[in-house]
Design a protein around this motif. Sequence first.
Motif, mmCIF file in Angstrom:
data_model
loop_
_atom_site.group_PDB
_atom_site.id
_atom_site.type_symbol
_atom_site.label_atom_id
_atom_site.label_comp_id
_atom_site.label_asym_id
_atom_site.label_seq_id
_atom_site.Cartn_x
_atom_site.Cartn_y
_atom_site.Cartn_z
ATOM 1 N N GLU A 272 57.557 -57.025 94.815
ATOM 2 C CA GLU A 272 57.931 -57.330 93.439
ATOM 3 C C GLU A 272 58.696 -56.192 92.784
ATOM 4 O O GLU A 272 59.338 -56.395 91.762
ATOM 5 N N ALA A 273 58.616 -54.986 93.363
ATOM 6 C CA ALA A 273 59.316 -53.830 92.785
ATOM 7 C C ALA A 273 59.936 -53.006 93.909
ATOM 8 O O ALA A 273 59.483 -53.041 95.054
ATOM 9 N N VAL A 274 61.002 -52.277 93.568
ATOM 10 C CA VAL A 274 61.657 -51.398 94.526
ATOM 11 C C VAL A 274 61.588 -49.970 93.989
ATOM 12 O O VAL A 274 61.693 -49.741 92.778
ATOM 13 N N SER A 275 61.388 -49.012 94.903
ATOM 14 C CA SER A 275 61.336 -47.602 94.524
ATOM 15 C C SER A 275 62.730 -46.993 94.642
ATOM 16 O O SER A 275 63.459 -47.290 95.603
ATOM 17 N N ALA A 276 63.088 -46.158 93.688
ATOM 18 C CA ALA A 276 64.423 -45.571 93.686
ATOM 19 C C ALA A 276 64.366 -44.120 93.231
ATOM 20 O O ALA A 276 63.534 -43.738 92.405
ATOM 21 N N VAL A 277 65.273 -43.326 93.799
ATOM 22 C CA VAL A 277 65.449 -41.930 93.409
ATOM 23 C C VAL A 277 66.733 -41.849 92.600
ATOM 24 O O VAL A 277 67.810 -42.179 93.107
ATOM 25 N N VAL A 278 66.623 -41.444 91.339
ATOM 26 C CA VAL A 278 67.785 -41.423 90.445
ATOM 27 C C VAL A 278 68.343 -40.010 90.372
ATOM 28 O O VAL A 278 67.600 -39.046 90.191
ATOM 29 N N THR B 237 60.425 -39.465 101.761
ATOM 30 C CA THR B 237 60.402 -40.911 101.571
ATOM 31 C C THR B 237 60.377 -41.593 102.935
ATOM 32 O O THR B 237 60.567 -40.956 103.974
ATOM 33 N N THR B 238 60.129 -42.885 102.907
ATOM 34 C CA THR B 238 60.246 -43.680 104.128
ATOM 35 C C THR B 238 61.342 -44.707 103.938
ATOM 36 O O THR B 238 61.477 -45.307 102.860
ATOM 37 N N VAL B 239 62.132 -44.884 104.999
ATOM 38 C CA VAL B 239 63.184 -45.893 105.034
ATOM 39 C C VAL B 239 63.003 -46.633 106.352
ATOM 40 O O VAL B 239 63.322 -46.084 107.422
ATOM 41 N N THR C 222 59.296 -46.344 100.394
ATOM 42 C CA THR C 222 58.160 -45.720 99.711
ATOM 43 C C THR C 222 58.447 -44.251 99.478
ATOM 44 O O THR C 222 59.281 -43.645 100.159
ATOM 45 N N ILE C 223 57.755 -43.663 98.507
ATOM 46 C CA ILE C 223 57.835 -42.232 98.230
ATOM 47 C C ILE C 223 56.511 -41.624 98.668
ATOM 48 O O ILE C 223 55.440 -42.042 98.212
ATOM 49 N N ILE D 94 64.778 -35.833 100.844
ATOM 50 C CA ILE D 94 65.842 -35.662 99.857
ATOM 51 C C ILE D 94 65.585 -34.348 99.131
ATOM 52 O O ILE D 94 64.465 -34.106 98.664
ATOM 53 N N PRO D 95 66.570 -33.449 99.033
ATOM 54 C CA PRO D 95 66.360 -32.191 98.303
ATOM 55 C C PRO D 95 65.887 -32.462 96.881
ATOM 56 O O PRO D 95 66.483 -33.262 96.150
#
Length: 797
Positions: free
Chosen positions: A719-725, A660-662, A739-740, A669-670
């Motif tokens: 308008e949207a946020v990417s998330a890892v659950v 991902t990018t931060v 971003t992923i 992320i594993p």
Amino acid sequence: MEDFGEIVQEFLVESHENLDQLDSDLVTLERDPQSRELLSSIFRTIHTIKGTSGFLAFGRLETLAHAGESLLSRLRDGVQPVTQETISTLLAMLDGVRALLATIEETGAEGDVPVEEIIARVNRQIAAAKPAAAKPAAAKPSAGKASRGKAVKTSRKAVKTTAPAETAPAEASAAAPHDAAEPDARRPIGELLVEGGGAVDTDVNWALQKQNAGDERPLGSILLDEGKTNTGAVNEALAAQGRRAVADSSIRVDVDLLDALMNLVGELVLVRNQLVRAADEADDPVIVRTTQRLNLITSELQEGIMKTRMQPIEQLWMKLPRVVRDLSNACGKQVKVRMVGAETELDRSLLEAVKDPLTHLVRNAVDHGIEDLSQRAAAGKPAEGVLTLRAYHESGHVTVEVTDDGSGINVEKVRAKAVERGVVGADEAARMEPREVMMQVFQPGFSTADQVTNVSGRGVGMDVVKTNIERIGGAIDVESTLGEGTTWRLTIPLTLAIIQALTIESGGERYVVPQVAVHELVYIDGAQTRIEYVSGAPVYRLRGKLLPLVRLDTALGRPTSSGDEGVYIVVLQGDGRRFGVVVDRVLNTEEVVVKALTARFKELGVYAGATILGDGKVALILDVASLARRSRLSPASERAVEAEEPATPVGGAVDRLLITTVGARRVAIPLDTVTRLEEFAADKLEWVGNREVVQYRGRILPLVRLSALLGVGMAEQGEAVSAVVYTQAGRSVALVVDTIVDIVESSADERGELDDDGLIGSTVVAQRVTELLDVRRAILAADPHFYTESDSALVEA
């Protein structure tokens, strides 16, 4: 109709077209009763039907049309106003005309269709109205010009189906005022010069007299030689004469002839495919060039024939304002129809196939979707509801949407009804996402109506809509927001005759999958990509989400022909679900001609048709929706996989990483700690105390922004946020990233150590230094009690 004369056939076809247009025009007139142009257009059309029916000796039809014409004449002249009751009477008159035409078409005579009551109703309308004191408003000059196209059409119809009118002498036509219904191509050049300002009446009449006296020069030359006009004016008049009239720019072709041509083109496409394959094997440059030329010509011919069958969807929509008007009046509602993309074209056979499903969706939207006046007032909405019809081309198919601004679908009510009717179990229903719940309305016998009406509520309809759309290779979906409205979305192929398809192989047999249902292809090598099993069911981890799999040979009742290595997964979308089909080989993509199956094959419910491939062999076309249902895929299968998957220790060294990018940094992320990837609308994020949360599957999901955790400047929010659950023991947290990027393999031996807060190391991925996230630290930042409560939950379980 085969026994009818050509004139009667033409009259019936044109009259049915006119009636469809009149339905729409009258509904529009009800909203704009002062439109003189619209009134004049309606009057002319009824007058044409009356005159032609009299010429063809259809007396009852002539009498009924005459009654409607009389009422329209009073409305046009302003003698009486346009009211809702007036429009209802005229619509009833149109229904009577339509019934008479249907009887004429079936029997060749008018029969005993009862029209006396309709005529009496029209006469009562005329008698009840008092003459208006005001004189009718004069039509605007632009009205005549705007309605010329319509006038040309109706005038042309009169020419086709009525007795020839007397023709005025050419001398008189030059000075007479021109009829807007007459095409320029039929008008004398003198009249065109006068109208265009290039000459005056007296000069044209003088030139005509010279011609009558023996002058053989063209009229334009006489005027030019005598200085009565100029070259530019004459050229413009000649160009106007050369333009083809609107009515002459098209011809009517029997649909059976078009179907026969389409079948021939289909056979030509099959031969083309065979020649292309043979040319590739022959390796002869001359044959290859000739085949390429044949390929090009065949494609152009196919496209041309398909265009002859294409018609704008407006022809279907034209009938819907009348449906909405009658139904909204019956329900005591006010509903306005908006149309977007009416020019979108669709194969004629598909227009017929979607007519009933679309009509049912419109009726359902008016009856169930849009609230009554009191409810809309209480919700702060305008009294008049809006029903929007939208059509557009997308990815080789046509999408048709029916959207209302009503109350929306109550997901919890649908969930409860689904459990009550035994459609799904209580546990499964509780785990369902809102979209999955809404799809339950397509189950047979499903209805949330509190009472049965003559419009709906019996639970018959939505399942038929879905079945009919899938029968033509389409799909239906629904989106709804409680209190804001609902959108029903139909995805329809452009044509049923020739489609783009993917050829696959399983167990030594080849099959064809419509390209519109294929999302992507995945090759399983058994090393970097592999098939996993949960409770014996095969799944594949696709970008962090578990994809349920179906082995094609098993689904078709054939022996399993391959293992889990060296196979392909074809990712498909069908029956509202995404799933993967495991096949031995993926061959190629080509245009195929769809051939209908016999009744015995149709009963199998897995095949949509057959085709002949380039090598002359027959291949069956798979029905993707039926395949999904036959394989008993459950929409909740991903959640079942999540629940049964053992939890992986957080922060351990793993081989597969989600990149991902931060901000400007790349963070890995594993993958074993990733349950799913999600996107949340930015306006749906909320705060509880000092923590950011979002509603997720009926629960409150805590969020942590990795930009804040790692001290990185946050990118501009869209308008949207990417998330890892990440989910464990029924509890979830979400890690928000910018971003992923990708999923990669990484060796633990190649990683460096870091002691920064939130990180456990670094590695190099694609020549970029990538930091390894301390997932446990990130999860605790989102929910400090996550592991404590999760462990307690595991002990209790």
